[in-house]
Design an enzyme around this catalytic site. Sequence first.
Site, PDB file in Angstrom:
ATOM      1  N   LYS A   1       0.828  -1.215   0.000  1.00 12.25           N
ATOM      2  CA  LYS A   1       0.000   0.000   0.000  1.00 12.25           C
ATOM      3  C   LYS A   1       0.864   1.268   0.000  1.00 12.25           C
ATOM      4  O   LYS A   1       2.080   1.194   0.126  1.00 12.25           O
ATOM      5  CB  LYS A   1      -0.946  -0.026   1.200  1.00 12.25           C
ATOM      6  CG  LYS A   1      -1.929  -1.205   1.168  1.00 12.25           C
ATOM      7  CD  LYS A   1      -2.814  -1.160  -0.068  1.00 12.25           C
ATOM      8  CE  LYS A   1      -3.945  -2.167  -0.080  1.00 12.25           C
ATOM      9  NZ  LYS A   1      -3.536  -3.571  -0.175  1.00 12.25           N
TER      10      LYS A   1
HETATM   11  C1  PLP Z   1     -10.023  -2.464  -1.729  1.00 13.62           C
HETATM   12  C2  PLP Z   1      -9.399  -3.203  -0.578  1.00 13.62           C
HETATM   13  N1  PLP Z   1     -10.101  -3.372   0.545  1.00 13.62           N
HETATM   14  C3  PLP Z   1      -9.601  -3.993   1.620  1.00 13.62           C
HETATM   15  C4  PLP Z   1      -8.316  -4.504   1.599  1.00 13.62           C
HETATM   16  C5  PLP Z   1      -7.860  -5.301   2.784  1.00 13.62           C
HETATM   17  O1  PLP Z   1      -6.750  -4.808   3.429  1.00 13.62           O
HETATM   18  P1  PLP Z   1      -5.776  -5.792   4.223  1.00 13.62           P
HETATM   19  O2  PLP Z   1      -5.007  -6.558   3.223  1.00 13.62           O
HETATM   20  O3  PLP Z   1      -4.921  -4.849   5.026  1.00 13.62           O
HETATM   21  O4  PLP Z   1      -6.608  -6.654   5.093  1.00 13.62           O
HETATM   22  C6  PLP Z   1      -7.523  -4.334   0.455  1.00 13.62           C
HETATM   23  C7  PLP Z   1      -6.152  -4.769   0.334  1.00 13.62           C
HETATM   24  O5  PLP Z   1      -5.543  -5.668   0.635  1.00 13.62           O
HETATM   25  C8  PLP Z   1      -8.075  -3.690  -0.665  1.00 13.62           C
HETATM   26  O6  PLP Z   1      -7.374  -3.544  -1.788  1.00 13.62           O
END
Ligand code: PLP
Length: 450
Positions: free
Chosen positions: A272
């Site tokens: 990210k």
């Molecule tokens: C659009 C979106 N929502 C939620 C997430 C979830 O985040 P995490 O991987 O930190 O759980 C991500 C990425 O991984 C994402 O791209």
Amino acid sequence: MINNNSKGTVFIIDNNKLCGVLTDGDIRRLLLSGYKLQEKIANVIGGEFVYAYNTETYEQVLSKLKNSIKIIPLVNKDFEVVDYVYYDKDVHVPVADLDLRGNEFKYLIDAFLTTWISSQGPYVEMFEKNFAKFCGCEHAVTTSSGTVALHLALLALGIGKGDEVIVPDLTFVATINAVLYTGATPVIVDVEEESWCIDPKEIEKAITGKTKAVIPVHLYGQPCDMSAIMAIAKKHKIFVVEDCAEAHGATFDGKYVGSFGQIGCFSFYGNKVITTGEGGMCVTDDPVLHKKMVLLKNHGMSQERKYWHDVVGYNYRMTNLQAAIGVAQLEKISEFLRNRAEVEEKYKKLLLDIPFVEFQRDDLPKRKKITWLVSILVNENRRDSIISKLKDKGMDTRPFFYPLSVMDIYKQYAARPCQKSKDIAARGMNLPTVYNKKFEETVNMIRESF
Ligand SMILES: Cc1ncc(COP(=O)(O)O)c(C=O)c1O
């Protein structure tokens, strides 16, 4: 030696001169053909092997590396080894790269040395305070991931069984999974052709008496049409939880994403815009929601009475170690965003003449997107072959997410066919969003593969 150097390779040197290269694969093949481990190396080398002179150009040396030859020795004119070239370091182009060269190490060590390594400690508070300020919100709550941030937000809004929550068809699965965790029913709707983000008109069509919330996803750094979405939400009295996992710092009409809905959710996963390794954040202006999220992420434990629990909570906390990295990353977010935007601009200039490449729009009214991963649409029939050709050349790219509505486990939740999302998903790919000294070469690889 192969075990110790973890490179799978040794250079054989006799009298200071390079006489061969032996890999763990060579040894495996020799054993299979009947040799014993006691065999002298001198008896098994002698064939041709790949090396390069230190006087050769960078390009000449790189051309000797392949998927199968990952490491080659560099020799001087006397055939003495002076260095080596390594595929993963010198050829492989990743989609995303981390930059931890600011205060990350300093703060991390500080957190470590003070022994505040669990989820209490000054960096957690600092990260929350600084991130809330960055988004223009009153409060922020750290979480252990972006997925958890979404789940926590829905829980704090009281969403559960019997409720419906509208989500876009084109997103990462965490968006819909968070809804399913609560027991609510997700309702999948199509996206806009120009922005690739949830279509406000489709949201309105999908609203029923059971609809409690919508989760606009600011996809690939592009803000959703937040004025239309907030107007619909107000009219139908539904909550808005923004999924900002891919859009830290993007704005709509000059206001930061995450600050429109009741709660905005972010991810700090390694790829990210800023990272804490794993991690997430919920931002809100509402002190009641803030309090609820703090309660729920901490086992539902009463803040007034320790070990007293009125609700079933969760352990969704971020550690002080992660937050220490987050504080340092946030210090550099403007620079990261600038660098990413510059990479996208460079791609645009260098690929301008390729007619079937469409870049993500950056001219939509009121929307100021950020560059998370450079995102393009290409000809549908060629996308996968472009990706595999680039892979052969050592360059990682990503196809877009599959639409949720094409996957067996989610298709039952689609309100109606989502044709736009299908078209975009079939044509979309993300390019390496890292600038390095091989950038022009990277672009040429892309050009050749089209
Ligand atoms: C659009 C979106 N929502 C939620 C997430 C979830 O985040 P995490 O991987 O930190 O759980 C991500 C990425 O991984 C994402 O791209």
